[in-house]
Every structure is written in structure tokens, then in C-alpha cells.
Design an enzyme around this catalytic site. Structure first.
Site, PDB file in Angstrom:
ATOM      1  N   HIS A  40       1.496   3.945   1.851  1.00 19.07           N
ATOM      2  CA  HIS A  40       2.063   4.731   2.952  1.00 19.07           C
ATOM      3  C   HIS A  40       3.593   4.847   2.835  1.00 19.07           C
ATOM      4  CE1 HIS A  40      -1.713   4.072   5.637  1.00 19.07           C
ATOM      5  NE2 HIS A  40      -1.826   5.126   4.855  1.00 19.07           N
TER       6      HIS A  40
ATOM      7  N   HIS B   4       4.954  -4.691  10.606  1.00 22.31           N
ATOM      8  CA  HIS B   4       5.334  -3.972  11.841  1.00 22.31           C
ATOM      9  C   HIS B   4       5.498  -4.945  13.013  1.00 22.31           C
ATOM     10  CE1 HIS B   4       4.776   0.262  10.605  1.00 22.31           C
ATOM     11  NE2 HIS B   4       3.782  -0.193   9.841  1.00 22.31           N
TER      12      HIS B   4
ATOM     13  N   ASP C 298      -0.012  -3.964   6.212  1.00 23.84           N
ATOM     14  CA  ASP C 298      -0.714  -3.445   7.395  1.00 23.84           C
ATOM     15  C   ASP C 298      -2.177  -3.901   7.413  1.00 23.84           C
ATOM     16  OD1 ASP C 298       1.651  -2.172   7.972  1.00 23.84           O
ATOM     17  OD2 ASP C 298       0.903  -0.132   7.648  1.00 23.84           O
TER      18      ASP C 298
ATOM     19  N   HIS D 229       0.849  -1.210   0.000  1.00 23.05           N
ATOM     20  CA  HIS D 229       0.000   0.000   0.000  1.00 23.05           C
ATOM     21  C   HIS D 229       0.871   1.241   0.000  1.00 23.05           C
ATOM     22  CE1 HIS D 229       0.797  -0.517   4.281  1.00 23.05           C
ATOM     23  NE2 HIS D 229       0.304   0.681   4.530  1.00 23.05           N
TER      24      HIS D 229
ATOM     25  N   HIS E  53      -7.328  -0.834   5.624  1.00 24.36           N
ATOM     26  CA  HIS E  53      -6.294   0.088   6.126  1.00 24.36           C
ATOM     27  C   HIS E  53      -6.139   1.231   5.121  1.00 24.36           C
ATOM     28  CE1 HIS E  53      -2.613   1.378   8.115  1.00 24.36           C
ATOM     29  NE2 HIS E  53      -1.945   1.256   6.983  1.00 24.36           N
TER      30      HIS E  53
ATOM     31  N   ASP F  74       6.059   4.807   4.859  1.00 24.43           N
ATOM     32  CA  ASP F  74       6.954   3.863   5.560  1.00 24.43           C
ATOM     33  C   ASP F  74       7.004   2.506   4.852  1.00 24.43           C
ATOM     34  OD1 ASP F  74       4.242   3.571   6.510  1.00 24.43           O
ATOM     35  OD2 ASP F  74       4.980   2.331   8.160  1.00 24.43           O
ATOM     36  N   HIS F  75       6.269   2.367   3.744  1.00 21.15           N
ATOM     37  CA  HIS F  75       6.311   1.140   2.933  1.00 21.15           C
ATOM     38  C   HIS F  75       6.891   1.399   1.540  1.00 21.15           C
ATOM     39  CE1 HIS F  75       3.624  -1.179   5.726  1.00 21.15           C
ATOM     40  NE2 HIS F  75       3.465   0.067   6.142  1.00 21.15           N
TER      41      HIS F  75
HETATM   42 ZN   LIG Z   1       0.152   1.675   6.468  1.00 19.74          ZN
END
Ligand SMILES: [Zn+2]
Length: 256
Positions: A57, A168, A130, A55, A113, A59-60
Site C-alpha cells: 500500500h 497506524h 497492517d 505490504h 490485509h 502509505d507504506h
Molecule cells: Zn495497508
């Protein structure tokens, strides 16, 4: 034989590096940062064939641009999200076949998410991003509780020995919440003790196993009387469906 290497990033992210033993071509999932990935590629003398994204975001995805510049890897990700580095846009029932690394992944749509979140499965290894976490599930940012419930239900139908590589290290916090939901779940109490020991020794608690999630993850247990009872007391009425049970537990977790 699959070899899956854990690359920790930021405070609690995991980037997963996958290759077949004896094959020096590899794949990474959700590289939020390029530096720790480059370090492993250099150290193990691996060639990055592809980047898989679950996805949008940061941090990915934050390391994608630099990794492509450094390695020429192809980038795969969700069709329904706006990620400009994508070469291939994927959705449910698509397959990613990678020649050099001899790896193949099937794709699942798991919105909730984010609106276009996807997950990848190769052999018995699920890369859930996530969506499904060890002991929990992602916060619902863009989708609905019903979508997240359907997404988790879909993943929960995978074989009991499926290994879950989420993005995570949230397990201990997730299980503390799970215990508030089901204080009398003995499997859960055992799992928390095991997870606390691992964390105290600085060990990762991921991957987890699907049958462990079935027994202890409250977000896969909306059909259980114990979980329905908690939802009932929070809603002030008997939940009308498993989705309503799920939704009330998920809202509680947001403020836990
Ligand atoms: Zn995320």
C-alpha cells in the site's frame, strides 16, 4: 540495546526507525513518506542501511524511491507482492541480516490485509504493519478471513512481552469497537481509560504488548465465550469454528 524511534506520517501512520544504540546505521519500516524520515536521519546523523516493507500500500511505500535515491539503502519486502523497488524478496522463515547496523530480523507471512503481507521480528519487537494492530487488526482487502485469522494466531504465539509496533494510530477507535464486543471485559475498560488519557495528551499508544492484546483485542479472542456469544447473535446460529467467530466480528467492524 535497540533504539526504536517513532516517525509520525500523514494523519495516523507510523514509520519506525530502528538502530542499535552507539551505532549510526539504521533501518526504517514502511516509509510511506520520505520527508519526515530524512529529517530524522539528518537530525540524528544516521545512515540508512535498509528499508523494510510489510505490504504494497502507498502509505507504506510512497517514500521508498526518494529514500533510495538519497541514501542508497537496500530495499526488502514481500516476495508475493508487486513492489518494483525491492532488492530482496522475503517470505516465511527468511532472515534479514544487516552487517553495518548489526540488526537481524526474522520474517513471518501474515496474509489477509493484502495477499503477501509480511511482518518482521527483531529481539522482542514485532513490526506488524497492517496485520495485528493495537486493539484490532487490519481490514481484509485481498485475503480471506481464514488467512487473517491464521496470520493473527501465528503472531499471537510470540512471547507475552513482545512489543507490537503496528503502522497506524488506530488504537482508540479499535478499542471502542472492542468494548461493543465485550462490554464486561474489565481489562478492556482499564485499557480504554489509559489510551484515552494518552491520546488527550497527544501521546502515541504504540507499541503495545502481546499479553495486553491477548486480554483485550477481540480479534485474538475468538475462543472466548463472550466473543462467541456476540458472533452467535450476529450470525443467528452457533458459530461452527473460531474462524467463523473471527469472521463475523471482523465483518461487524467493517460497518461499525
Ligand atoms: Zn495497508
Amino acid at each position: 540495546m535497540l533504539n526504536i524511534i517513532t516517525i509520525p506520517a500523514f494523519d495516523d501512520n507510523y514509520i519506525w526507525l530502528i538502530h542499535q544504540e552507539e551505532n549510526n546505521n539504521c533501518v526504517v519500516v514502511d516509509p510511506g513518506d520520505d520527508e519526515p524520515v530524512m529529517e530524522v536521519l539528518n537530525k540524528l546523523q544516521l545512515n540508512l542501511e535498509a528499508i523494510l516493507i510489510t505490504h504494497h500500500h502507498p502509505d507504506h511505500t510512497g517514500g521508498v524511491k526518494q529514500l533510495v535515491a538519497a541514501t542508497g539503502a537496500s530495499v526488502y519486502g514481500p516476495a508475493n507482492e508487486d513492489i518494483k523497488e525491492l532488492d530482496y524478496r522475503l517470505s516465511e522463515k527468511d532472515t534479514v541480516n544487516l552487517d553495518k547496523s548489526a540488526l537481524s530480523f526474522s520474517v513471518f507471512d501474515v496474509p489477509g490485509h493484502t495477499k503477501g503481507h509480511i511482518a518482521y521480528l527483531t529481539e522482542d519487537a514485532l513490526f506488524s504493519g497492517d496485520s495485528l494492530f493495537a486493539g484490532g487488526c487490519g481490514r481484509i482487502f485481498e485475503g480471506t478471513a481464514e488467512q487473517m485469522y491464521q496470520s493473527l494466531t501465528k503472531l499471537s504465539l510470540l512471547p507475552a512481552d513482545t512489543r507490537i509496533y503496528c503502522a497506524h494510530e488506530y488504537t482508540e477507535g479499535n478499542l471502542n469497537f472492542a468494548l461493543a464486543v465485550e462490554p464486561e471485559n474489565n481489562d478492556l475498560v482499564d485499557r480504554i481509560n489509559e489510551v484515552k488519557k494518552k491520546r488527550a495528551n497527544g501521546q502515541s499508544t504504540v507499541p503495545s504488548l502481546m499479553h495486553v492484546e491477548h486480554a483485550t483485542n477481540p480479534f485474538l479472542r475468538s475462543q472466548q465465550k463472550s466473543v462467541m456469544k456476540v458472533a452467535e447473535s450476529r450470525l443467528g446460529k452457533v458459530p461452527s469454528s473460531e474462524i467463523e467467530t473471527f469472521s463475523s466480528i471482523r465483518s461487524w467492524k467493517d460497518s461499525f
